[in-house]
Scaffold this active site. Structure first.
Site, PDB file in Angstrom:
ATOM      1  N   LYS A 261     111.970  60.148  85.331  1.00  0.00           N
ATOM      2  CA  LYS A 261     111.383  61.075  85.023  1.00  0.00           C
ATOM      3  C   LYS A 261     109.945  60.952  84.558  1.00  0.00           C
ATOM      4  CE  LYS A 261     115.636  63.703  84.301  1.00  0.00           C
ATOM      5  NZ  LYS A 261     116.663  64.469  83.296  1.00  0.00           N
ATOM      6  N   ASP A 262     109.631  59.643  84.417  1.00  0.00           N
ATOM      7  CA  ASP A 262     108.054  59.255  83.703  1.00  0.00           C
ATOM      8  C   ASP A 262     107.097  59.760  84.533  1.00  0.00           C
ATOM      9  OD1 ASP A 262     106.542  57.269  81.958  1.00  0.00           O
ATOM     10  OD2 ASP A 262     105.683  57.041  83.767  1.00  0.00           O
TER      11      ASP A 262
END
Length: 308
Positions: A261-262
Site C-alpha cells: 500500500k506504499d
C-alpha cells in the site's frame, strides 16, 4: 551469516576491511543514505559514511568507505578491543545487507519488464538495514501518514532531545534513544516535539514492550517465519500491515516483505509504466507475482527510482 562475515573480514589496529560481493554498488547505497539533509543518525560526506555505533557501553564513531571491492571501516574516536571490532564489523556487514545473494534476485527478475530496467540502472544497490529493531519500528511509526521531510524533522527532534552523542572534531554524532529512555517518557514530552497524541502513545508503548522483554529481535529472528513475524507485529497497537512489512524488510534477512500500500511504490510504477494514474492494489498484486520471494528488493529498487 556470521561465518560468511568472518570469511570476508580482516581486522587491523585502527580499521577493518570487509571484502564485498561483486554485486555491490557503494555509490548507489550512498544515494539512499544521503536522501535527506535532516538525517541525524549518520552523515554522508566526501563519498564516505560516518556513523556512531554502540556495542554494549562502547560508543565508536566509524568512517565507512569503499574502493576496489573493499569496504574500509575506520575507527575515529578510539580504538575498540578485538571483540568490539568484530561486532562493529558485523553491524556494518548487516547494515549493507552483504549476506544476500543479489545474483539470485537478478536472475529471478531479469526478464521482468519493470524490474529489468531498474536492475540494470541500479545494479549492486542493496537494502540499507536498520539493525536496531526498536529504532526501525519507531522510525516506521514516526513516518506514518506524514511527508518524508516532516518525518525526518520529528526523528531529529527525538534523537537530539533524548539520544546519546559523541563529539568528534567539533561535530556531533547521534544514536537513537535507548528503549528505557523512551519507555519512561510521558505523551506530553513527545507532544512538545510535535508528535500527535496517538503517535506518541504508539512509540512509548513499543518501548515498553522492548523494556519488558516481550519483543527481542534475536528470538523473533530465529523462531518465526515471515507470516508468524507479520502477525506478531500487527498485534501491537499502532503497527499496521505497512509498518510491519517495512520493519521486516528493513530489520530482518527476509526478502518477501512487501508494503504493497506504499504510495512510493504506486508512484514509481506509475512513472515507469507511463500511466495516467497510480495503479490499483489488484494491479500491483498481479505485477508482483513476478517478484515472488524478492518483493522487498523490488520495493527498494522502485523507491530508488523516485530519487531520480
Amino acid at each position: 551469516m556470521k561465518d560468511k562475515f568472518k570469511d570476508n573480514c580482516k581486522a587491523f589496529d585502527s580499521f577493518i576491511e570487509i571484502y564485498t560481493p561483486k554485486e555491490f554498488n557503494f555509490k548507489e547505497c550512498l544515494v539512499y543514505l544521503n536522501r535527506s539533509d535532516l538525517e541525524c543518525t549518520h552523515k554522508v560526506r566526501d563519498k564516505k559514511v560516518y556513523k556512531l555505533i554502540k556495542i554494549e557501553d562502547n560508543k565508536t564513531l566509524v568512517e565507512i568507505s569503499h574502493n576496489d571491492g573493499i569496504m574500509k571501516v575506520k575507527f575515529l574516536n578510539h580504538i575498540p578491543n578485538k571483540i568490539i571490532k568484530e561486532k562493529i564489523g558485523l553491524h556494518v556487514w548487516n547494515m549493507f545487507d552483504l549476506s544476500t545473494n543479489l545474483t539470485s534476485f537478478y536472475e529471478s527478475v531479469g526478464e521482468n519488464f519493470i524490474l529489468s530496467k531498474l536492475m540494470d540502472k541500479y545494479y549492486g544497490l542493496r537494502i540499507i538495514k536498520i539493525n536496531n529493531l526498536f529504532e526501525c519500528l519507531c522510525w516506521a511509526i514516526i513516518g506514518q501518514q506524514i511527508n518524508l521531510k516532516f518525518a525526518y524533522t520529528l526523528k531529529k527532534r527525538i534523537v537530539e532531545k533524548y539520544g546519546e552523542s559523541v563529539t568528534y572534531e567539533n561535530e556531533e554524532y547521534w544514536l537513537f534513544p535507548k528503549v528505557k529512555v523512551i519507555a519512561n517518557l510521558k505523551v506530553e514530552h513527545l507532544k512538545e516535539l510535535q508528535f500527535t497524541i496517538r503517535k506518541a502513545e504508539y512509540v512509548i508503548d513499543v518501548a515498553k514492550l522492548f523494556l519488558n522483554k516481550e519483543f527481542e529481535k534475536e528470538i523473533l529472528k530465529n523462531n518465526l517465519s515471515y507470516n508468524e513475524l507479520f502477525k506478531k507485529l500487527i498485534s501491537i497497537r499502532g503497527i499496521g500491515s505497512w509498518t510491519a512489512d517495512y520493519a521486516i524488510m528493513k530489520s530482518f534477512s527476509i526478502n518477501c516483505a512487501f508494503p504493497i500500500k506504499d504510495v512510493g511504490i504506486q508512484n514509481a510504477l506509475k512513472n515507469i509504466l507511463g500511466l495516467e494514474k497510480k495503479p490499483e492494489l489488484e494491479e500491483i498484486e498481479l505485477m508482483a507475482e513476478n517478484w515472488k520471494d524478492w518483493e522487498s528488493y523490488a520495493t527498494f529498487y522502485l523507491w530508488r527510482s523516485l530519487y531520480d
